[in-house]
Scaffold this motif. Structure first.
Motif, mmCIF file in Angstrom:
data_model
loop_
_atom_site.group_PDB
_atom_site.id
_atom_site.type_symbol
_atom_site.label_atom_id
_atom_site.label_comp_id
_atom_site.label_asym_id
_atom_site.label_seq_id
_atom_site.Cartn_x
_atom_site.Cartn_y
_atom_site.Cartn_z
ATOM 1 N N PHE A 103 30.679 53.893 49.120
ATOM 2 C CA PHE A 103 31.067 55.119 48.414
ATOM 3 C C PHE A 103 29.994 55.459 47.387
ATOM 4 O O PHE A 103 29.157 54.630 47.026
ATOM 5 C CB PHE A 103 32.427 54.959 47.718
ATOM 6 N N GLY A 104 30.005 56.697 46.912
ATOM 7 C CA GLY A 104 29.086 57.114 45.861
ATOM 8 C C GLY A 104 29.524 56.565 44.519
ATOM 9 O O GLY A 104 30.685 56.173 44.319
ATOM 10 N N TRP A 105 28.602 56.559 43.549
ATOM 11 C CA TRP A 105 28.952 56.058 42.217
ATOM 12 C C TRP A 105 28.090 56.744 41.156
ATOM 13 O O TRP A 105 26.899 56.865 41.342
ATOM 14 C CB TRP A 105 28.739 54.541 42.151
ATOM 15 N N ARG A 106 28.731 57.336 40.132
ATOM 16 C CA ARG A 106 30.085 57.020 39.736
ATOM 17 C C ARG A 106 31.102 57.872 40.488
ATOM 18 O O ARG A 106 30.885 59.050 40.734
ATOM 19 C CB ARG A 106 30.239 57.201 38.217
ATOM 20 N N SER A 107 32.255 57.224 40.796
ATOM 21 C CA SER A 107 33.298 57.941 41.500
ATOM 22 C C SER A 107 34.643 57.352 41.080
ATOM 23 O O SER A 107 34.755 56.744 40.008
ATOM 24 C CB SER A 107 33.075 57.859 43.023
ATOM 25 N N PHE A 108 35.668 57.529 41.912
ATOM 26 C CA PHE A 108 37.015 57.102 41.567
ATOM 27 C C PHE A 108 37.035 55.593 41.339
ATOM 28 O O PHE A 108 36.645 54.810 42.205
ATOM 29 C CB PHE A 108 37.974 57.496 42.684
ATOM 30 N N GLU A 109 37.531 55.183 40.173
ATOM 31 C CA GLU A 109 37.456 53.786 39.754
ATOM 32 C C GLU A 109 38.232 52.825 40.651
ATOM 33 O O GLU A 109 37.939 51.620 40.677
ATOM 34 C CB GLU A 109 37.979 53.652 38.323
ATOM 35 N N PRO A 126 24.111 55.489 44.314
ATOM 36 C CA PRO A 126 24.009 56.402 43.174
ATOM 37 C C PRO A 126 24.175 57.870 43.582
ATOM 38 O O PRO A 126 23.757 58.276 44.678
ATOM 39 C CB PRO A 126 22.597 56.138 42.636
ATOM 40 N N LEU A 127 24.776 58.648 42.694
ATOM 41 C CA LEU A 127 24.893 60.080 42.920
ATOM 42 C C LEU A 127 23.518 60.722 42.925
ATOM 43 O O LEU A 127 22.547 60.158 42.420
ATOM 44 C CB LEU A 127 25.770 60.708 41.840
ATOM 45 N N ASP A 128 23.428 61.919 43.488
ATOM 46 C CA ASP A 128 22.138 62.613 43.525
ATOM 47 C C ASP A 128 21.857 63.278 42.175
ATOM 48 O O ASP A 128 22.625 63.130 41.214
ATOM 49 C CB ASP A 128 22.091 63.621 44.679
ATOM 50 N N ASP A 129 20.763 64.001 42.092
ATOM 51 C CA ASP A 129 20.358 64.607 40.816
ATOM 52 C C ASP A 129 21.376 65.614 40.292
ATOM 53 O O ASP A 129 21.441 65.873 39.085
ATOM 54 C CB ASP A 129 18.991 65.291 40.971
ATOM 55 N N GLY A 130 22.164 66.188 41.195
ATOM 56 C CA GLY A 130 23.193 67.131 40.778
ATOM 57 C C GLY A 130 24.520 66.470 40.492
ATOM 58 O O GLY A 130 25.530 67.152 40.318
ATOM 59 N N LEU A 131 24.545 65.114 40.448
ATOM 60 C CA LEU A 131 25.730 64.313 40.177
ATOM 61 C C LEU A 131 26.792 64.446 41.264
ATOM 62 O O LEU A 131 27.990 64.328 41.016
ATOM 63 C CB LEU A 131 26.326 64.655 38.804
ATOM 64 N N GLY A 132 26.313 64.690 42.496
ATOM 65 C CA GLY A 132 27.194 64.718 43.657
ATOM 66 C C GLY A 132 26.896 63.565 44.595
ATOM 67 O O GLY A 132 25.909 62.838 44.429
ATOM 68 N N TYR A 133 27.723 63.391 45.589
ATOM 69 C CA TYR A 133 27.515 62.337 46.579
ATOM 70 C C TYR A 133 26.215 62.576 47.341
ATOM 71 O O TYR A 133 25.967 63.681 47.830
ATOM 72 C CB TYR A 133 28.684 62.313 47.565
ATOM 73 N N ASP A 134 25.402 61.531 47.438
ATOM 74 C CA ASP A 134 24.134 61.589 48.166
ATOM 75 C C ASP A 134 24.389 61.115 49.592
ATOM 76 O O ASP A 134 24.161 59.950 49.937
ATOM 77 C CB ASP A 134 23.096 60.703 47.463
ATOM 78 N N LEU A 135 24.876 62.014 50.425
ATOM 79 C CA LEU A 135 25.287 61.628 51.781
ATOM 80 C C LEU A 135 24.127 61.142 52.649
ATOM 81 O O LEU A 135 24.306 60.194 53.427
ATOM 82 C CB LEU A 135 26.031 62.781 52.447
ATOM 83 N N PRO A 136 22.922 61.736 52.568
ATOM 84 C CA PRO A 136 21.814 61.170 53.341
ATOM 85 C C PRO A 136 21.534 59.711 52.981
ATOM 86 O O PRO A 136 21.311 58.867 53.856
ATOM 87 C CB PRO A 136 20.642 62.091 52.999
ATOM 88 N N ALA A 137 21.548 59.394 51.695
ATOM 89 C CA ALA A 137 21.324 58.011 51.262
ATOM 90 C C ALA A 137 22.462 57.114 51.718
ATOM 91 O O ALA A 137 22.248 55.944 52.098
ATOM 92 C CB ALA A 137 21.178 57.950 49.744
ATOM 93 N N MET A 138 23.670 57.632 51.698
ATOM 94 C CA MET A 138 24.813 56.839 52.137
ATOM 95 C C MET A 138 24.732 56.541 53.631
ATOM 96 O O MET A 138 25.060 55.429 54.071
ATOM 97 C CB MET A 138 26.119 57.560 51.790
#
Length: 355
Positions: A103-109, A126-138
Motif C-alpha cells: 500500500f502507499g504511505w502515508r495512508s490509512f493507519e 512512498p506517496l508521489d510528489d503530489g501526496l497521492g498513491y504512486d501506482l507505477p512504483a507500486m
C-alpha cells in the motif's frame, strides 16, 4: 505469573482515535456533524424493540438492498462491521505469515497494523510528489510474495486521488490473481475531473481481482453504528464470509443502513455543502502559505513535516482538535462554516506567529 503472549506484539503500535474534550471543536475524526434523517432515526428506534434477539447474521435485507442499489448480485456483496473490519478480513483470507501486503504511505493507519497482526509483512511505498498513491512504483514493488494491495482512494489522510489511467494501468500490470482492494470510504465526497473519473463497479467487470470497499460511516453519518461493505468476485465474498465474526453487524446498524439506502439522495445532498466548504478552506489555507493538496474527501491535509505535533497541540489549546501525524502533517475535518472558521482563525494566527 506473566501471561504468554506473542512477543512481536510489543513493537506493534496501537491505533489512536481522534480525541476530544468538552467544549472543543472536534475536527480530528472525519465525522459529519448532522444527525440521521427522520426516516433513519425512526428505523433505528423501531429496531430497539428487537435487540433482545440476535441480529441477522447473514444480513440478508441489507445485502439484497445493496446489491439492487449497486447493480450486482447478492453473491458479490459482503457486509462488515465498518469497512475497516473488511480490510482486516481481506488480509486474513489472502495472507499467511511471511506474505506481503502492499500500500502507499502515508495512508490509512489500519493497513500496517492489521497486516502485522496477521503475521504478514507490510510493504509501504512512498506517496508521489503530489501526496497521492504512486501506482507505477507500486506495480514495480509487487513480488511473488505479494498477496494483497490496498489503494486508498481518496487517500486518508491526504485526500488525494489517483488518475483513471494510472489505476487501469496498475490493474493491467499486476497479476490477475492478486487481490487489489480499492478503499473508497470517502467516495461520496469526490467531484472528479475527466482525468480522475472512474467507476469502480464498472472496473470490476474488467478486473475480477478488484475488491471495492465502502462504508456508511462517513457521508451517511453512521460512524457510531459501524457498517460497511465489500463488492467483489463471489469467490472473494465466500472467503470473507468465512472470516466474518458471527453477529458482528448489529440489528440497529443493519436497519439504519437499509433506511439510508432508501433516502440516499437526501443524505448525499449534504455532501455538497461539505465540498463547498472544502474548496473555501483549501483556498484560504493556501493563501496563508500552507501546502494543501487537492482533497476529494471531507478533510484537508496540511503538509507540515516536523511542525505537525506543535501545530496540533497549539490548535487543541485554541479549542480546535485536529489529527496530527508525527513528522508528516495534520488532517483537518471539513464540517460547517462556524467550525471551519474557528480552525482558519487559528491557522492564520499560527502562520503570523511563525511568519
Amino acid at each position: 505469573m506473566t501471561p504468554r503472549l506473542r512477543p512481536d506484539l510489543d513493537d506493534l503500535p496501537v491505533y489512536v482515535p481522534g480525541k476530544t474534550y468538552p467544549g472543543a471543536i472536534k475536527l480530528a475524526s472525519n465525522e459529519v456533524t448532522f444527525g440521521p434523517l427522520p426516516s433513519v432515526a425512526s428505523a433505528i428506534a423501531d429496531a430497539v424493540s428487537s435487540i433482545n434477539r440476535y441480529p441477522d447474521n447473514a444480513m440478508v435485507e441489507l445485502t439484497e438492498a445493496l446489491a439492487k442499489k449497486l447493480g450486482v448480485t447478492s453473491t458479490e456483496v459482503q457486509v462488515g462491521c465498518g469497512s475497516v473490519t473488511l480490510c482486516q478480513n481481506l488480509i486474513t483470507v489472502t495472507c499467511r505469515p511471511g506474505d506481503e501486503v502492499l500500500f502507499g504511505w502515508r495512508s490509512f493507519e489500519t493497513y500496517p497494523i492489521a497486516t502485522r497482526i496477521a503475521g504478514a509483512t507490510p510493504v509501504q511505498i512512498p506517496l508521489d510528489d503530489g501526496l497521492g498513491y504512486d501506482l507505477p512504483a507500486m506495480a514495480k514493488a509487487v513480488t511473488d510474495k505479494t498477496r494483497l494491495v490496498f489503494i486508498c482512494n481518496p487517500n486518508n489522510p491526504t485526500g488525494t486521488v489517483v488518475s483513471r489511467d494510472d489505476l487501469v494501468a496498475f490493474l493491467r500490470a499486476v497479476p490477475d490473481d492478486l487481490v487489489v482492494a480499492l478503499d473508497e470510504a470517502y467516495i461520496e465526497y469526490t467531484r472528479l475531473g475527466a482525468a480522475q473519473d472512474y467507476d469502480a463497479l464498472e472496473l470490476r467487470r474488467e478486473f475480477p481481482n478488484l475488491v471495492v470497499l465502502r462504508t456508511f460511516s462517513k457521508a451517511y453519518g453512521l460512524a457510531g453504528l459501524r457498517v460497511g461493505y465489500a463488492v467483489a468476485d463471489p469467490a472473494v465474498i465466500t472467503a470473507l464470509g468465512k472470516a466474518h465474526i458471527p453477529f458482528s453487524i448489529n440489528t440497529l446498524a443493519q436497519r439504519a443502513a437499509v433506511a439510508c439506502l432508501a433516502a440516499d439522495d437526501e443524505l448525499l445532498a449534504r455532501t455538497d455543502a461539505v465540498v463547498t466548504e472544502r474548496v473555501r478552506v483549501t483556498a484560504q489555507l493556501r493563501t496563508l502559505g500552507y501546502r494543501v493538496p487537492e482533497s476529494q474527501a471531507n478533510f484537508v491535509w496540511l503538509d507540515l513535516g516536523s511542525e505537525a505535533l506543535p501545530f496540533a497541540q497549539a490548535s487543541t489549546e485554541a479549542g480546535v482538535i485536529v489529527r496530527p501525524f508525527d513528522g508528516d502533517g495534520v488532517r483537518v475535518t471539513v464540517t460547517e462554516v462556524d467550525e471551519n472558521d474557528a480552525f482558519l482563525a487559528f491557522a492564520a494566527d499560527w502562520a503570523r506567529r511563525r511568519g
